[in-house]
Design a protein around this motif. Structure first.
Motif, PDB file in Angstrom:
ATOM      1  N   SER A  58      26.095  12.458  -9.571  1.00 22.98           N
ATOM      2  CA  SER A  58      26.888  13.151  -8.555  1.00 22.98           C
ATOM      3  C   SER A  58      28.370  12.835  -8.706  1.00 22.98           C
ATOM      4  O   SER A  58      29.230  13.665  -8.396  1.00 22.98           O
ATOM      5  N   LEU A  59      28.672  11.643  -9.190  1.00 22.63           N
ATOM      6  CA  LEU A  59      30.074  11.296  -9.452  1.00 22.63           C
ATOM      7  C   LEU A  59      30.603  12.063 -10.663  1.00 22.63           C
ATOM      8  O   LEU A  59      31.775  12.445 -10.708  1.00 22.63           O
ATOM      9  N   ILE A  60      29.747  12.280 -11.648  1.00 29.76           N
ATOM     10  CA  ILE A  60      30.154  13.017 -12.848  1.00 29.76           C
ATOM     11  C   ILE A  60      30.448  14.477 -12.515  1.00 29.76           C
ATOM     12  O   ILE A  60      31.462  15.036 -12.937  1.00 29.76           O
ATOM     13  N   THR A  61      29.562  15.083 -11.741  1.00 27.38           N
ATOM     14  CA  THR A  61      29.715  16.510 -11.436  1.00 27.38           C
ATOM     15  C   THR A  61      30.720  16.768 -10.332  1.00 27.38           C
ATOM     16  O   THR A  61      31.214  17.879 -10.164  1.00 27.38           O
ATOM     17  N   GLY A  62      31.012  15.721  -9.537  1.00 25.93           N
ATOM     18  CA  GLY A  62      31.897  15.899  -8.394  1.00 25.93           C
ATOM     19  C   GLY A  62      31.177  16.363  -7.153  1.00 25.93           C
ATOM     20  O   GLY A  62      31.803  16.562  -6.106  1.00 25.93           O
ATOM     21  N   ASN A  63      29.854  16.540  -7.240  1.00 30.16           N
ATOM     22  CA  ASN A  63      29.069  16.959  -6.073  1.00 30.16           C
ATOM     23  C   ASN A  63      28.651  15.738  -5.280  1.00 30.16           C
ATOM     24  O   ASN A  63      27.488  15.329  -5.256  1.00 30.16           O
ATOM     25  N   LEU A  64      29.600  15.094  -4.663  1.00 31.99           N
ATOM     26  CA  LEU A  64      29.348  13.841  -3.966  1.00 31.99           C
ATOM     27  C   LEU A  64      28.619  14.085  -2.664  1.00 31.99           C
ATOM     28  O   LEU A  64      28.903  15.024  -1.932  1.00 31.99           O
ATOM     29  N   TRP A  95      33.265   8.417 -25.961  1.00 31.54           N
ATOM     30  CA  TRP A  95      32.303   8.308 -24.879  1.00 31.54           C
ATOM     31  C   TRP A  95      32.023   6.830 -24.626  1.00 31.54           C
ATOM     32  O   TRP A  95      31.979   6.035 -25.566  1.00 31.54           O
ATOM     33  N   PRO A  96      31.820   6.423 -23.364  1.00 28.48           N
ATOM     34  CA  PRO A  96      31.313   5.061 -23.131  1.00 28.48           C
ATOM     35  C   PRO A  96      29.892   4.970 -23.672  1.00 28.48           C
ATOM     36  O   PRO A  96      29.153   5.960 -23.672  1.00 28.48           O
ATOM     37  N   SER A  97      29.493   3.807 -24.152  1.00 29.94           N
ATOM     38  CA  SER A  97      28.149   3.668 -24.701  1.00 29.94           C
ATOM     39  C   SER A  97      27.111   3.725 -23.581  1.00 29.94           C
ATOM     40  O   SER A  97      27.396   3.400 -22.425  1.00 29.94           O
ATOM     41  N   ALA A 156      36.985  -3.103 -21.744  1.00 24.92           N
ATOM     42  CA  ALA A 156      36.069  -2.063 -22.227  1.00 24.92           C
ATOM     43  C   ALA A 156      36.380  -0.684 -21.680  1.00 24.92           C
ATOM     44  O   ALA A 156      36.141   0.326 -22.350  1.00 24.92           O
ATOM     45  N   PHE A 157      36.907  -0.636 -20.429  1.00 23.10           N
ATOM     46  CA  PHE A 157      37.162   0.656 -19.794  1.00 23.10           C
ATOM     47  C   PHE A 157      38.651   0.968 -19.697  1.00 23.10           C
ATOM     48  O   PHE A 157      39.051   1.878 -18.982  1.00 23.10           O
ATOM     49  N   ASN A 158      39.483   0.204 -20.401  1.00 27.36           N
ATOM     50  CA  ASN A 158      40.918   0.468 -20.387  1.00 27.36           C
ATOM     51  C   ASN A 158      41.211   1.852 -20.978  1.00 27.36           C
ATOM     52  O   ASN A 158      40.468   2.337 -21.842  1.00 27.36           O
ATOM     53  N   PRO A 159      42.290   2.492 -20.529  1.00 29.60           N
ATOM     54  CA  PRO A 159      42.643   3.810 -21.084  1.00 29.60           C
ATOM     55  C   PRO A 159      42.745   3.810 -22.608  1.00 29.60           C
ATOM     56  O   PRO A 159      42.391   4.803 -23.252  1.00 29.60           O
ATOM     57  N   HIS A 205      34.245  14.244 -21.707  1.00 36.00           N
ATOM     58  CA  HIS A 205      34.534  12.815 -21.699  1.00 36.00           C
ATOM     59  C   HIS A 205      35.178  12.379 -20.384  1.00 36.00           C
ATOM     60  O   HIS A 205      34.802  11.359 -19.789  1.00 36.00           O
ATOM     61  N   ASN A 206      36.159  13.173 -19.928  1.00 33.75           N
ATOM     62  CA  ASN A 206      36.889  12.800 -18.717  1.00 33.75           C
ATOM     63  C   ASN A 206      35.985  12.727 -17.492  1.00 33.75           C
ATOM     64  O   ASN A 206      36.254  11.962 -16.552  1.00 33.75           O
ATOM     65  N   ASP A 207      34.914  13.530 -17.479  1.00 38.63           N
ATOM     66  CA  ASP A 207      33.988  13.494 -16.345  1.00 38.63           C
ATOM     67  C   ASP A 207      33.296  12.134 -16.254  1.00 38.63           C
ATOM     68  O   ASP A 207      33.132  11.574 -15.160  1.00 38.63           O
ATOM     69  N   ILE A 208      32.888  11.598 -17.404  1.00 37.34           N
ATOM     70  CA  ILE A 208      32.219  10.292 -17.425  1.00 37.34           C
ATOM     71  C   ILE A 208      33.190   9.189 -17.021  1.00 37.34           C
ATOM     72  O   ILE A 208      32.878   8.331 -16.192  1.00 37.34           O
ATOM     73  N   TRP A 209      34.385   9.214 -17.594  1.00 37.84           N
ATOM     74  CA  TRP A 209      35.357   8.158 -17.281  1.00 37.84           C
ATOM     75  C   TRP A 209      35.784   8.240 -15.816  1.00 37.84           C
ATOM     76  O   TRP A 209      35.980   7.205 -15.166  1.00 37.84           O
TER      77      TRP A 209
END
Length: 211
Positions: A71-77, A49-51, A34-37, A3-7
């Protein structure tokens, strides 16, 4: 993938577009909260999870492809398209001291540390590290926020303000008239504030937080 990867990817996408998470939601046609903690966990404490609809709207609003978002999710920017830079950093408690800001609220002096964070498009952006619990539940002890002096400030934005007395605080802008500014405390245990404009030295928008 967690979950934290998506957020974290959504937060990074907001920062790259010079927005807070609520600003990104608003631009995407979603509820600003919608995206507040608080929306990232359910009443039972389980992570949400976000929809897929929300993610699709975010990608459309920011003209971001799925490969870029992945790439943002995996951190492989990809550094060519997702640059970062060194941003001045001090603790929020230090920000009220003299020597850190000029009269316009831009970071100056040699007392700043530096931190590498997402590019936000404002060459004068700076970072503050939260200490204590006065900003909970929005910002917690150890969180880092990026503040943009050049970002437009609108009602509902989270902002950092400095008073003419040297106090620096993070609040939410309730309303601003030609003469007064009304601010809501992020921690409900703390009072709201109302200032005459001349009582504030500057007010800058928070565009990203490392939550």
């Amino acid at each position: 993938m967690q979950h934290n990867d998506i957020w974290r990817a959504i937060d990074a996408l907001a920062a790259e577009n010079g927005l807070s998470a609520s600003g990104l939601a608003r631009r995407s046609g979603l509820d600003p909260t919608a995206f507040n903690p608080s929306k990232r966990t359910g009443p039972d404490g389980r992570a949400r999870w976000p929809s897929t609809e929300s993610v699709a709207k975010v990608l459309a609003a920011t003209s971001t492809g799925m490969d870029e978002f992945a790439s943002l999710i995996t951190g492989n920017l990809r550094t060519a398209s997702r640059p970062s830079r060194r941003i001045p950093l001090i603790g929020l408690a230090q920000a009220g001291s003299s020597g850190y800001f000029d009269d316009g609220g831009y970071p100056v002096g040699g007392g700043w540390d530096e931190i590498s964070l997402p590019e936000v498009g404002d060459p004068n952006a700076y970072a503050l590290e939260i200490s204590g619990d006065s900003m909970e539940p929005v910002f917690r002890d150890g969180d880092v926020i990026i503040v943009s002096p050049s970002a437009p400030v609108r009602r509902g934005d989270r902002v950092v303000v400095r008073t003419s007395g040297g106090e620096v605080m993070a609040k939410e802008l309730l309303r601003q008239s030609a003469k007064r500014v009304e601010l809501s405390s992020l921690n409900p245990a703390h009072p709201n504030y109302s200032f005459d404009l001349e009582e504030l030295t500057w007010m800058h928008r928070i565009v990203w937080a490392s939550q």
